[in-house]
Structures are given as C-alpha cells and as structure tokens.
Design a protein around this motif. Structure first.
Motif, PDB file in Angstrom:
ATOM      1  N   THR A  39       0.832  -1.198   0.000  1.00  0.00           N
ATOM      2  CA  THR A  39       0.000   0.000   0.000  1.00  0.00           C
ATOM      3  C   THR A  39       0.868   1.250   0.000  1.00  0.00           C
ATOM      4  N   SER A  40       0.244   2.381  -0.228  1.00  0.00           N
ATOM      5  CA  SER A  40       0.936   3.666  -0.152  1.00  0.00           C
ATOM      6  C   SER A  40       1.421   3.904   1.280  1.00  0.00           C
ATOM      7  N   ASN A  41       2.544   4.617   1.421  1.00  0.00           N
ATOM      8  CA  ASN A  41       3.030   4.944   2.764  1.00  0.00           C
ATOM      9  C   ASN A  41       2.544   6.314   3.228  1.00  0.00           C
ATOM     10  N   VAL A  42       1.498   6.827   2.576  1.00  0.00           N
ATOM     11  CA  VAL A  42       0.901   8.112   2.962  1.00  0.00           C
ATOM     12  C   VAL A  42      -0.067   7.898   4.113  1.00  0.00           C
ATOM     13  N   SER A  43       0.053   8.747   5.153  1.00  0.00           N
ATOM     14  CA  SER A  43      -0.897   8.751   6.257  1.00  0.00           C
ATOM     15  C   SER A  43      -1.874   9.915   6.035  1.00  0.00           C
ATOM     16  N   PRO A  44      -3.111   9.643   5.646  1.00  0.00           N
ATOM     17  CA  PRO A  44      -4.060  10.734   5.366  1.00  0.00           C
ATOM     18  C   PRO A  44      -4.243  11.686   6.549  1.00  0.00           C
ATOM     19  N   VAL A  45      -4.269  11.155   7.757  1.00  0.00           N
ATOM     20  CA  VAL A  45      -4.454  12.010   8.940  1.00  0.00           C
ATOM     21  C   VAL A  45      -3.293  12.999   9.068  1.00  0.00           C
ATOM     22  N   THR A  46      -2.066  12.505   8.881  1.00  0.00           N
ATOM     23  CA  THR A  46      -0.889  13.371   8.968  1.00  0.00           C
ATOM     24  C   THR A  46      -0.906  14.433   7.881  1.00  0.00           C
ATOM     25  N   GLU A  47      -1.290  14.027   6.669  1.00  0.00           N
ATOM     26  CA  GLU A  47      -1.304  14.975   5.554  1.00  0.00           C
ATOM     27  C   GLU A  47      -2.364  16.053   5.747  1.00  0.00           C
ATOM     28  N   ILE A  48      -3.533  15.677   6.239  1.00  0.00           N
ATOM     29  CA  ILE A  48      -4.593  16.662   6.469  1.00  0.00           C
ATOM     30  C   ILE A  48      -4.181  17.652   7.557  1.00  0.00           C
ATOM     31  N   ALA A  49      -3.543  17.138   8.619  1.00  0.00           N
ATOM     32  CA  ALA A  49      -3.073  18.027   9.690  1.00  0.00           C
ATOM     33  C   ALA A  49      -2.039  19.002   9.151  1.00  0.00           C
ATOM     34  N   ARG A  50      -1.142  18.501   8.297  1.00  0.00           N
ATOM     35  CA  ARG A  50      -0.125  19.369   7.709  1.00  0.00           C
ATOM     36  C   ARG A  50      -0.766  20.385   6.769  1.00  0.00           C
ATOM     37  N   MET A  51      -1.778  19.964   6.022  1.00  0.00           N
ATOM     38  CA  MET A  51      -2.458  20.885   5.113  1.00  0.00           C
ATOM     39  C   MET A  51      -3.097  22.048   5.886  1.00  0.00           C
ATOM     40  N   ILE A  52      -3.720  21.749   7.009  1.00  0.00           N
ATOM     41  CA  ILE A  52      -4.330  22.798   7.826  1.00  0.00           C
ATOM     42  C   ILE A  52      -3.272  23.774   8.331  1.00  0.00           C
ATOM     43  N   GLU A  53      -2.136  23.218   8.764  1.00  0.00           N
ATOM     44  CA  GLU A  53      -1.051  24.068   9.268  1.00  0.00           C
ATOM     45  C   GLU A  53      -0.497  24.974   8.175  1.00  0.00           C
ATOM     46  N   VAL A  54      -0.252  24.410   6.987  1.00  0.00           N
ATOM     47  CA  VAL A  54       0.283  25.202   5.879  1.00  0.00           C
ATOM     48  C   VAL A  54      -0.717  26.264   5.446  1.00  0.00           C
ATOM     49  N   GLN A  55      -1.998  25.918   5.430  1.00  0.00           N
ATOM     50  CA  GLN A  55      -3.026  26.880   5.049  1.00  0.00           C
ATOM     51  C   GLN A  55      -3.064  28.059   6.014  1.00  0.00           C
ATOM     52  N   ARG A  56      -2.874  27.779   7.305  1.00  0.00           N
ATOM     53  CA  ARG A  56      -2.843  28.863   8.288  1.00  0.00           C
ATOM     54  C   ARG A  56      -1.643  29.774   8.056  1.00  0.00           C
ATOM     55  N   HIS A  57      -0.479  29.170   7.759  1.00  0.00           N
ATOM     56  CA  HIS A  57       0.708  29.978   7.462  1.00  0.00           C
ATOM     57  C   HIS A  57       0.487  30.827   6.215  1.00  0.00           C
ATOM     58  N   TYR A  58      -0.179  30.227   5.217  1.00  0.00           N
ATOM     59  CA  TYR A  58      -0.428  30.966   3.978  1.00  0.00           C
ATOM     60  C   TYR A  58      -1.369  32.143   4.232  1.00  0.00           C
ATOM     61  N   ASP A  59      -2.412  31.916   5.009  1.00  0.00           N
ATOM     62  CA  ASP A  59      -3.359  32.998   5.327  1.00  0.00           C
ATOM     63  C   ASP A  59      -2.665  34.123   6.094  1.00  0.00           C
ATOM     64  N   ALA A  60      -1.764  33.734   7.016  1.00  0.00           N
ATOM     65  CA  ALA A  60      -1.033  34.758   7.778  1.00  0.00           C
ATOM     66  C   ALA A  60      -0.137  35.569   6.853  1.00  0.00           C
ATOM     67  N   GLY A  61       0.511  34.896   5.902  1.00  0.00           N
ATOM     68  CA  GLY A  61       1.354  35.607   4.947  1.00  0.00           C
ATOM     69  C   GLY A  61       0.555  36.531   4.056  1.00  0.00           C
TER      70      GLY A  61
END
Length: 246
Positions: free
Chosen positions: A202-224
């Motif tokens: 199977t893929s070694n992607v963890s959807p939970v980890t990726e979604i958490a990271r996406m939320i974090e990056v989106q917050r950084h982008y909004d702040a920028g």
C-alpha cells in the motif's frame, strides 16, 4: 518592490507549492506502492547595510525562505492481501524493473497481469523484466503460477523465470509519474530480496498526517497573505500622504 513584498511573495509561493504536494499525497493515499513526497524549505539570511558582517544580529538582518527541494519518503508501505497470483509485493528494499518506451523504469507497484501473448505486464501495458533484463513470458496453457520469496516463477512446477528486483540510490531517483521512477546513476541487481505473492504494497501516505499538515500550511499561507495586504495598505497610505504634502 521592498523587502516585505520580496519575503512575502517568496514565502507564499513556497507554501502554495507545498499545498500542491500535500494534495498529491492525499490523492495517492490508495495508490499501490506510492511514496509520500515532502517539501524542504531553505533560508537565506543576509546582514542589512551597516550591520556587522561577522555576527548577523536578528534585528539587523534580512531572512528570505523558499522551497529549496522535494524529499521522498521511501519507507515501507503496508501489505494488503489480494490472493491474486500476479499481485506481488516487495518486502524491504528494491524495485521491479519495467520496460517502457522511454527506457527501463522502476516501480514498487506489483499489480501485474498478462497480455494476449502471455507476457507479464503492468496495467499500463509495460513489460515486467526478469533478473537478466528479459521479458517474462508464460506458456499459452499456463496453469498454476507460483512465485517464491526469492522471485522464482514456476508454472505447473516448472521454473520459467525469476523476477528482476534492483536497488538504486534514493537520492538519485527521479519521479516520472504513473508510479514510475528513473535512476540516472544506474541500478544494482539484488540477489537477496523477498517478495510475497498474492499481496500488494500500500501507499506509505498517512491521510491524517497529511490533512493536519495541510491545515497548518493553510494557516501559514493565510497569515502571509494578511501581512502582504497590510504592507500594501501601508504603501498606499504613504503615497496618499506624500501627495497631500506635495
């Protein structure tokens, strides 16, 4: 363009690219043998004019960060039992060798099948190669197909081929798309490897980890984005004030 705009735009461009990478990881969370990709940011720090060049003080320096590189996680994915005789998963290191129109490519996706000529192929129709670099062929009247852990393929008790599994430097691998890789530095044939018939990695992607990271990056982008809007408003106010004084 002033320093704030340069810094902000460089940062926003990198974060947007990271969001694209995360989205691609999530899209391939169920792709057989897929390897997660990550973003690596680098930072350039320069002393401002008039500041000491020996020791860069935070209050007298300019820092610009940008997306410097991509990093691939080559850790082992999980094993999914399918029971299909031509589904093969590699345990540990190694790649299957695939014959494509662009040359030999590598993959971890072992969902294979046969074509009308009895050749072992990928779902895209590319040939799967044996340990000698040749095409793997099955007899027209092939019955029971067994693939041992060392890659030996037997049909009705007779060995017809051995899977080609190679090793490559992960730092030199180039992602080609369609779950394929290219190794400009070459490959080495593995003699000691293990495969499992009737399984897929199977893929070694963890959807939970990726979604958490996406939320974090989106917050950084909004702040920028907020910072850029505030700086734009500051410049407009300065221009308005200068016009009034003129």
């Amino acid at each position: 363009m002033d320093n704030v705009a340069y810094i902000g735009l460089s940062r926003q461009a990198g974060l947007m690219r990271e969001l694209d990478i995360i989205a691609n990881n999530l899209a391939n969370a169920n792709t057989t043998g897929f390897r997660r990709e990550g973003a690596v940011f680098s930072e350039h720090v320069k002393a401002l004019q008039g500041a000491s060049q020996r020791i860069v003080q935070p209050s007298r320096s300019l820092s610009i960060g940008h997306l410097g590189a991509h990093a691939t996680d080559f850790s082992q994915g999980g094993m999914k039992a399918t029971g299909a005789p031509l589904d093969i998963a590699i345990e540990g290191e190694g790649f299957f060798v695939i014959d494509t129109p662009a040359g030999q490519s590598l993959t971890r996706a072992g969902a294979f099948l046969t074509n009308s000529e009895g050749q072992l192929i990928t779902p895209d129709g590319y040939g799967v190669l044996d340990d000698a670099g040749g095409q793997i062929n099955f007899p027209a009247d092939a019955g029971t197909i067994l693939i041992s852990r060392d890659g030996s393929i037997t049909v009705d008790g007779d060995q017809v081929a051995r899977l080609g599994v190679v090793d490559a430097d992960p730092l030199q691998l180039e992602r080609l798309g369609d779950n394929l890789w290219r190794s400009p530095a070459g490959t080495q044939q593995l003699e000691d490897f293990a495969v499992r018939q009737g399984f897929l990695e199977t893929s070694n992607v963890s959807p939970v980890t990726e979604i958490a990271r996406m939320i974090e990056v989106q917050r950084h982008y909004d702040a920028g984005q907020t910072l850029l809007e505030l700086d734009n408003e500051r410049i407009k106010n300065v221009v308005t004030t200068l016009r009034q004084l003129a």
